[in-house]
Design a protein around this motif. Structure first.
Motif, PDB file in Angstrom:
ATOM      1  N   GLU A  82       0.817  -1.211   0.000  1.00 26.93           N
ATOM      2  CA  GLU A  82       0.000   0.000   0.000  1.00 26.93           C
ATOM      3  C   GLU A  82       0.855   1.267   0.000  1.00 26.93           C
ATOM      4  O   GLU A  82       0.553   2.246   0.680  1.00 26.93           O
ATOM      5  CB  GLU A  82      -0.986  -0.020   1.176  1.00 26.93           C
ATOM      6  N   ALA A  83       1.948   1.220  -0.768  1.00 25.74           N
ATOM      7  CA  ALA A  83       2.901   2.324  -0.933  1.00 25.74           C
ATOM      8  C   ALA A  83       3.807   2.520   0.273  1.00 25.74           C
ATOM      9  O   ALA A  83       4.703   3.368   0.248  1.00 25.74           O
ATOM     10  CB  ALA A  83       2.210   3.643  -1.290  1.00 25.74           C
ATOM     11  N   MET A  93      -1.818   4.557  -0.443  1.00 24.52           N
ATOM     12  CA  MET A  93      -2.090   3.683  -1.577  1.00 24.52           C
ATOM     13  C   MET A  93      -2.832   4.399  -2.705  1.00 24.52           C
ATOM     14  O   MET A  93      -2.455   4.306  -3.869  1.00 24.52           O
ATOM     15  CB  MET A  93      -2.908   2.481  -1.122  1.00 24.52           C
ATOM     16  N   GLY A  94      -3.890   5.118  -2.381  1.00 22.96           N
ATOM     17  CA  GLY A  94      -4.730   5.682  -3.428  1.00 22.96           C
ATOM     18  C   GLY A  94      -4.020   6.636  -4.361  1.00 22.96           C
ATOM     19  O   GLY A  94      -4.316   6.688  -5.551  1.00 22.96           O
ATOM     20  N   SER A  95      -3.063   7.392  -3.835  1.00 27.24           N
ATOM     21  CA  SER A  95      -2.382   8.391  -4.651  1.00 27.24           C
ATOM     22  C   SER A  95      -0.984   7.964  -5.071  1.00 27.24           C
ATOM     23  O   SER A  95      -0.411   8.538  -5.990  1.00 27.24           O
ATOM     24  CB  SER A  95      -2.270   9.704  -3.868  1.00 27.24           C
ATOM     25  N   GLY A  96      -0.435   6.973  -4.391  1.00 25.12           N
ATOM     26  CA  GLY A  96       0.950   6.603  -4.662  1.00 25.12           C
ATOM     27  C   GLY A  96       1.937   7.581  -4.058  1.00 25.12           C
ATOM     28  O   GLY A  96       3.135   7.488  -4.318  1.00 25.12           O
ATOM     29  N   PRO A 107       4.965  -0.698 -12.303  1.00 30.54           N
ATOM     30  CA  PRO A 107       4.115   0.447 -11.945  1.00 30.54           C
ATOM     31  C   PRO A 107       2.976   0.046 -11.013  1.00 30.54           C
ATOM     32  O   PRO A 107       2.458  -1.058 -11.091  1.00 30.54           O
ATOM     33  CB  PRO A 107       3.574   0.902 -13.302  1.00 30.54           C
ATOM     34  N   TRP A 108       2.613   0.989 -10.156  1.00 32.11           N
ATOM     35  CA  TRP A 108       1.454   0.795  -9.313  1.00 32.11           C
ATOM     36  C   TRP A 108       0.187   1.007 -10.135  1.00 32.11           C
ATOM     37  O   TRP A 108       0.114   1.929 -10.950  1.00 32.11           O
ATOM     38  CB  TRP A 108       1.446   1.800  -8.166  1.00 32.11           C
ATOM     39  N   PRO A 109      -0.830   0.216  -9.909  1.00 30.54           N
ATOM     40  CA  PRO A 109      -2.062   0.407 -10.678  1.00 30.54           C
ATOM     41  C   PRO A 109      -2.866   1.615 -10.236  1.00 30.54           C
ATOM     42  O   PRO A 109      -3.737   2.082 -10.959  1.00 30.54           O
ATOM     43  CB  PRO A 109      -2.836  -0.896 -10.425  1.00 30.54           C
ATOM     44  N   TRP A 110      -2.597   2.137  -9.039  1.00 33.55           N
ATOM     45  CA  TRP A 110      -3.413   3.233  -8.512  1.00 33.55           C
ATOM     46  C   TRP A 110      -2.723   4.592  -8.581  1.00 33.55           C
ATOM     47  O   TRP A 110      -3.182   5.564  -8.016  1.00 33.55           O
ATOM     48  CB  TRP A 110      -3.794   2.940  -7.069  1.00 33.55           C
ATOM     49  N   GLY A 111      -1.603   4.688  -9.245  1.00 33.45           N
ATOM     50  CA  GLY A 111      -0.933   5.980  -9.359  1.00 33.45           C
ATOM     51  C   GLY A 111       0.560   5.802  -9.452  1.00 33.45           C
ATOM     52  O   GLY A 111       1.105   4.773  -9.067  1.00 33.45           O
ATOM     53  N   ASN A 112       1.232   6.773 -10.006  1.00 32.04           N
ATOM     54  CA  ASN A 112       2.679   6.687 -10.158  1.00 32.04           C
ATOM     55  C   ASN A 112       3.390   7.054  -8.866  1.00 32.04           C
ATOM     56  O   ASN A 112       2.947   7.929  -8.129  1.00 32.04           O
ATOM     57  CB  ASN A 112       3.146   7.622 -11.273  1.00 32.04           C
ATOM     58  N   LEU A 113       4.486   6.361  -8.611  1.00 33.36           N
ATOM     59  CA  LEU A 113       5.298   6.659  -7.445  1.00 33.36           C
ATOM     60  C   LEU A 113       5.910   8.045  -7.569  1.00 33.36           C
ATOM     61  O   LEU A 113       6.491   8.395  -8.592  1.00 33.36           O
ATOM     62  CB  LEU A 113       6.425   5.622  -7.311  1.00 33.36           C
ATOM     63  N   ARG A 114       5.739   8.836  -6.537  1.00 31.24           N
ATOM     64  CA  ARG A 114       6.425  10.123  -6.499  1.00 31.24           C
ATOM     65  C   ARG A 114       7.791   9.906  -5.889  1.00 31.24           C
ATOM     66  O   ARG A 114       7.925   9.576  -4.711  1.00 31.24           O
ATOM     67  CB  ARG A 114       5.623  11.117  -5.653  1.00 31.24           C
ATOM     68  N   LYS A 115       8.812  10.048  -6.693  1.00 26.98           N
ATOM     69  CA  LYS A 115      10.175   9.745  -6.242  1.00 26.98           C
ATOM     70  C   LYS A 115      10.619  10.756  -5.195  1.00 26.98           C
ATOM     71  O   LYS A 115      10.306  11.929  -5.253  1.00 26.98           O
ATOM     72  CB  LYS A 115      11.141   9.751  -7.426  1.00 26.98           C
ATOM     73  N   LYS A 116      11.389  10.238  -4.253  1.00 29.17           N
ATOM     74  CA  LYS A 116      11.932  11.084  -3.191  1.00 29.17           C
ATOM     75  C   LYS A 116      13.445  11.109  -3.283  1.00 29.17           C
ATOM     76  O   LYS A 116      14.048  10.079  -3.535  1.00 29.17           O
ATOM     77  CB  LYS A 116      11.517  10.555  -1.822  1.00 29.17           C
TER      78      LYS A 116
END
Length: 573
Positions: A497-498, A515-518, A564-573
């Protein structure tokens, strides 16, 4: 009776002259994997808890206890990882099996075991093993009687199965109860009619029955048995005689039980004396409905107590069939204590009773509105948990006690969500000088398949039916049974869940996700030798370590179908 397959008998004659114990050690062991559900690190007695688990305690005293064994923080992913020896996304179950995504676009989230993995029984079958399962499956989407069954237990390597296809339900009327490939009810199952049906007992009793049948018909074969208890997953259902054992034990509240466990963990050497305990959830002095809150934990303890009683049945049967010495037993948990608030709100108005369910009427609801007799399910502080017509979870504050001394819960990949006891018991395979010892090797569910393949002398395939099989990322733990160190070539990774984490030697990075936004929060960094309770974030002091390990996580996530996540792209840190 001891097992000496005919094709190996001539080679074993010299060993037979040296005695049965030596001969047994030279044959492939029986393997039993026991998995419990939604329990914390310090619940069972030999890991610091006050709950009575004499069978597990005895297995630990005459075996090994691992102090740093890990799961994946949630039911479905853990079961997929345990069964296949892969990270859950590699097996196709990166989340729960209640949904599905395009397997070509999101191969880590097909929510079914894919064809690029093999289960432990599928692999061990090629080495001559018979394979049995009892309990919770929860690694396929379909639970309907007329739906596809290609990912049900019998189609994934098991010879016999009794249990539930789905992930939770009443302990008196389990959801999606199944024998073989046929959905059944506790009422119409001609093979099992106890005086009082209770699912934990049914799991233990059917495990014993399978072992007896194996002894009668297939004694020359080694066996693999997967025992997946649903204790102590919600709802809090337990038998009155077990609840009575814990009457008054939890009246002192969260803080005092946590403190007792914390002291016991230190006394047992399971945690370092210098570690700080994580923050307490819940203030007992201010809590309402104290009697109800205490009863929740009494029932939870009773569920675990009953599970231990059923592990005893299995152990007793191993001894009766002379299989005990050469049976490798693993015990572990699928995630940390559960903070979910299932059934904790009061009912506004209960509906009237309805017509009782017929004997052939299948129960497919994980959270049913009525029990089998037609009574409405009761929830919240007006209903004392335990009976069949209640459906209640024990809540965040007691989950915090279960996870003593760690942070967070099921779902999260801080230590409270992913840390599990691991007991290893194998009289013929664990060195005598290791019995009762603690092993601090950081290890993970992915290592169970590797260990099973190793001790069984099996061959893990590269291809099956034209499908390339994903290589095992885990390592065999067999060397640790003799007190030897094992070297892990790569770090251990998590995502759920991210929420993400990496464990590499003494260092761990971990972060929260949504999870919902990634979207994700910044990585935290902890020294697991000095601070496994994750109280002192060192990310600002060691940005170079965070950067390196974050890169390792990113590479693993891309290669292992986390992204890739199905619920949104990972925001890289």
């Amino acid at each position: 009776m001891p097992r000496f397959p005919a094709f190996r008998l001539l080679g074993l004659i010299p060993l037979l002259l040296l005695g049965t114990a030596v001969a047994q050690a030279a044959t492939p062991p029986n393997i039993i994997v026991i998995l419990s559900d939604d329990m914390g690190y310090s619940d069972i007695g030999c890991y610091g808890g006050e709950i009575k688990t004499p069978t597990l305690d005895t297995l630990a005293d005459s075996g090994l206890r691992f102090t740093q064994f890990y799961n994946t923080a949630r039911c479905c992913p853990t079961r997929a990882s345990l069964l296949t020896g892969l990270y859950p996304h590699q097996a196709g179950i990166g989340h729960m099996v209640t949904g599905s995504y395009d397997p070509e676009a999101f191969p880590g989230y097909h929510m079914e075991l894919n064809q690029q993995c093999q289960t432990i029984p599928e692999v061990l079958k090629t080495a001559g093993y018979a394979n049995y399962m009892v309990g919770k499956w929860h690694v396929c989407r379909n639970i309907q009687p007329d739906g596809p069954k290609h990912n049900w237990p019998l189609q994934r390597g098991f010879d016999k199965f009794y249990g539930t296809i789905t992930g939770a339900g009443s302990f008196y009327d389990p959801a999606a109860l199944c024998r073989g490939n046929t959905l059944i009810t506790p009422v119409n199952d001609s093979d099992y009619q106890p005086q009082q049906y209770y699912y934990t007992d049914a799991i233990g009793d059917n495990a014993v029955q399978f072992l007896k049948q194996h002894e009668e018909s297939s004694a020359e074969q080694p066996f693999f048995m997967y025992v997946a208890f649903t204790a102590a997953h919600w709802p809090m259902h337990a038998l009155p005689e077990d609840i009575a054992k814990y009457d008054g034990v939890y009246d002192k509240g969260y803080g005092k039980i946590r403190a007792q466990r914390f002291a016991r963990l230190k006394e047992l050497g399971l945690i370092d004396a210098d570690w700080q305990m994580s923050e307490q959830a819940g203030n007992w002095k201010k809590i309402e409905h104290k009697e109800w809150q205490a009863r929740n934990m009494e029932v939870y303890a009773a569920m675990i107590d009953r599970m231990d009683q059923n592990v005893a049945k299995i152990v007793d049967q191993l001894k009766a069939s002379n299989d005990y010495d050469n049976s490798l037993i693993f015990f572990m948990q699928d995630n940390g204590g559960c903070a979910e608030g299932i059934g904790r709100g009061n009912d506004e108005k209960l509906p009237p009773n309805r017509k009782p369910m017929g004997p052939d009427e299948l129960q497919l609801a994980v959270i049913p509105a009525f029990d089998r007799s037609g009574r409405p399910m009761r929830h919240g502080p007006d209903a004392m948990p335990g009976p069949e017509d209640t459906y209640i979870g024990y809540g965040r504050d007691w989950a915090n006690v279960s996870n003593t001394p760690f942070r967070e819960y099921k779902h999260w990949v801080h230590e409270g969500g992913i840390s599990t006891p691991l007991i290893v018991h194998w009289p013929a395979g664990v060195a005598k000088d290791q019995l009762g010892k603690l092993n601090d090797t950081p290890s993970h569910l992915i290592d169970i398949m590797s260990t099973c393949v190793d001790v069984a002398g099996a061959s893990y395939p590269k291809e099956v039916a034209g499908n390339a099989i994903t290589p095992m990322p885990g390592i065999s733990l067999q060397e640790t049974f003799s007190g030897n160190d094992v070297q892990r070539p790569t770090p251990i990774f998590w995502e759920h869940e991210a929420n993400g984490a990496v464990r590499d030697g003494k260092w761990k990075i971990v972060r929260y996700g949504k999870m919902g936004s990634g979207k994700t929060q910044p990585w935290e960094l902890y020294d697991m030798e000095a601070d496994r309770t994750e109280q002192h974030n060192l990310a600002d002091q060691h940005p170079e370590i965070v950067k390196k390990m974050a890169g390792q996580w990113q590479s693993w996530a891309e290669a292992s179908h986390v992204l890739p996540w199905p619920w949104g792209n990972l925001r890289k840190k």
